[in-house]
Scaffold this active site. Structure first.
Site, PDB file in Angstrom:
ATOM      1  CG  HIS A 105      24.552  22.783 -17.604  1.00 20.10           C
ATOM      2  ND1 HIS A 105      25.071  21.526 -17.830  1.00 20.10           N
ATOM      3  CD2 HIS A 105      23.497  22.602 -16.784  1.00 20.10           C
ATOM      4  CE1 HIS A 105      24.352  20.625 -17.185  1.00 20.10           C
ATOM      5  NE2 HIS A 105      23.385  21.261 -16.541  1.00 20.10           N
ATOM      6  CE1 TYR A 149      32.669  16.156 -22.288  1.00 16.51           C
ATOM      7  CE2 TYR A 149      31.963  17.944 -20.849  1.00 16.51           C
ATOM      8  CZ  TYR A 149      31.858  17.242 -22.039  1.00 16.51           C
ATOM      9  OH  TYR A 149      30.941  17.634 -22.984  1.00 16.51           O
ATOM     10  N   PRO A 162      31.006  12.808 -30.201  1.00 19.39           N
ATOM     11  CG  PRO A 162      29.955  11.226 -28.846  1.00 19.39           C
ATOM     12  CD  PRO A 162      30.829  11.353 -30.056  1.00 19.39           C
ATOM     13  CE  LYS A 168      31.412  22.940 -29.976  1.00 16.37           C
ATOM     14  NZ  LYS A 168      30.542  23.801 -29.175  1.00 16.37           N
ATOM     15  CE1 TYR A 212      31.575  20.877 -23.623  1.00 15.50           C
ATOM     16  CE2 TYR A 212      29.658  22.291 -23.322  1.00 15.50           C
ATOM     17  CZ  TYR A 212      30.247  21.037 -23.259  1.00 15.50           C
ATOM     18  OH  TYR A 212      29.510  19.951 -22.848  1.00 15.50           O
TER      19      TYR A 212
END
Length: 399
Positions: free
Chosen positions: A80, A209, A301, A305, A393
């Protein structure tokens, strides 16, 4: 491990827990020629079907490749290059490589990571003992700490030079650190995730998200044929209260934005509720006992991480044990806790930011909701904010 063989009584490094952290540490130590034994309370089938994380940072992928566990990841993992944020009727993509100089993440389920690592460990004959329940870790401040465990109805001991606890928050290893030595830092969030697996192909190429007045939603995947999806729900929610149709309808409502597609629907094969919590134990070592992964820290979550922090911990430990073997110096082992905690707190902060920005707190005011939207608009409109998000991220924490 063939339990007909003599059980190990003594080792250089005793590893409690055959989750991904314990297994990766064993593989890294094996590569450095450092003797170790892994004890796992559950059987192999249980260890290989535990559903957990699915996002791997570049550092985690590099570690798996380095220990020989990257072949299936290369074939089946899904790279990704970004994530999509949905809020206030708009969508915005964060482009990781463009903002970080090339970093990306991979979708590859923790269950598959564990299967790969177990297969390697068993094939090469290193001691990995299933159904070996550790009941105590004693002598942390001596030069011969001992793990007491039960196996096949017998009470046994494993004498070690060092012990590494990869047995999670409820494991016995963290209890070997006295209360007067350790400090804990906690935050419990006023919501949970309802997570589902669906036999339905993902309609989005990357994670989505969504911030919504109805609550948070996340569209993820496990493979090109299996979707992994999450909804914010109240704490204590019963998954049985959510029919399949209700879940799909709510996902479509929360993920909606201008021009967005509805999800491809299919049978839901698993439903579970995941509480949201942050926790850190300091220090992450005591004498010759070291804590790694969930035994030392937990993150919600939202920031992906947890598994990556655990891998980062054991990578630091593996280098320290290699340094000790080559030079006789325990300098890196002595610095383990401080080294890891710097990264842990950065990841805790990012996970807290993601969680509190994207979820609707039941007690929040309209003012609070506007602040959330202001922060999301900043990520969409400011290259500097987007770059910091991308670095965090993908696991390259700036500053």
């Amino acid at each position: 491990m063939d339990t007909a063989l003599p059980l190990p009584r003594r080792t250089r490094v005793g590893i409690v827990g055959a989750g991904p952290a314990g297994l990766l540490l064993a593989r890294l130590l094996h590569g450095h020629g450092v003797e170790c034994v892994v004890l796992e309370s559950r059987d192999r089938a249980y260890a290989e079907r535990r559903q957990r994380a699915g996002i791997l940072e570049q550092g985690a992928v590099d570690a798996l490749r380095a220990c020989g566990a990257g072949a299936r990841l290369e074939r089946e993992g899904i790279a990704h290059d970004g994530v999509e944020l949905r809020f206030d009727g708009r969508s915005h993509r964060i482009d990781f490589p463009a903002l970080t100089g090339g970093s990306r993440v991979w979708v590859y389920a923790q269950t598959e990571v564990v299967k790969d690592l177990i297969a390697l460990q068993v094939a090469e004959g290193a001691p990995l003992l299933f159904e070996a329940e550790a009941v105590a870790v004693e002598g942390a401040t001596t030069d011969r700490p001992v793990v007491r465990y039960r196996h096949a109805g017998r009470d046994l001991t494993l004498e070690c030079d060092y012990v590494v606890g990869c047995d999670g928050f409820h494991g016995v290893t963290r209890r070997s650190v006295p209360d007067g030595v350790s400090r804990t830092f906690d935050r419990t969030y006023p919501y949970s995730w309802l997570g589902v697996l669906a036999d339905a192909p993902p309609v989005y190429d990357e994670l989505v998200y969504a911030h919504s007045p109805r609550g948070f939603a996340l569209a993820s995947m496990r493979s090109p044929a299996v979707s992994r999806l999450y909804l914010q729900v109240p704490n204590g929610e019963d998954p049985a209260a959510w029919s399949d149709d209700r879940i799909w309808d709510e996902l479509d409502a929360r993920l909606a934005s201008a021009g967005s597609r509805k999800l491809e629907r299919g049978p839901l094969t698993a439903k579970s509720v995941l509480p949201m919590r942050s926790h850190v134990t300091e220090p992450m070592s005591h004498g010759r006992v070291f804590l790694a992964g969930d035994a030392a820290h937990i993150v919600p979550p939202t920031g992906a991480k947890g598994l990556n922090l655990a891998f980062a911990d054991v990578a630091v430990l593996a280098r320290a044990f290699d340094h000790l073997a080559r030079t006789g110096s325990a300098e890196l082992l002595d610095a383990y806790s401080d080294t890891c905690l710097r990264r842990v707190w950065r990841a805790e902060h990012f996970s807290y930011f993601m969680t509190t920005t994207l979820h609707a707190d039941p007690a929040q005011s309209p003012f609070d909701a506007r602040l959330q939207l202001a922060q999301l608009h900043r990520l969409a409109d400011s290259p500097h904010a987007a770059a910091e998000f991308a670095h965090n991220y993908t696991g390259h924490f700036p500053g």
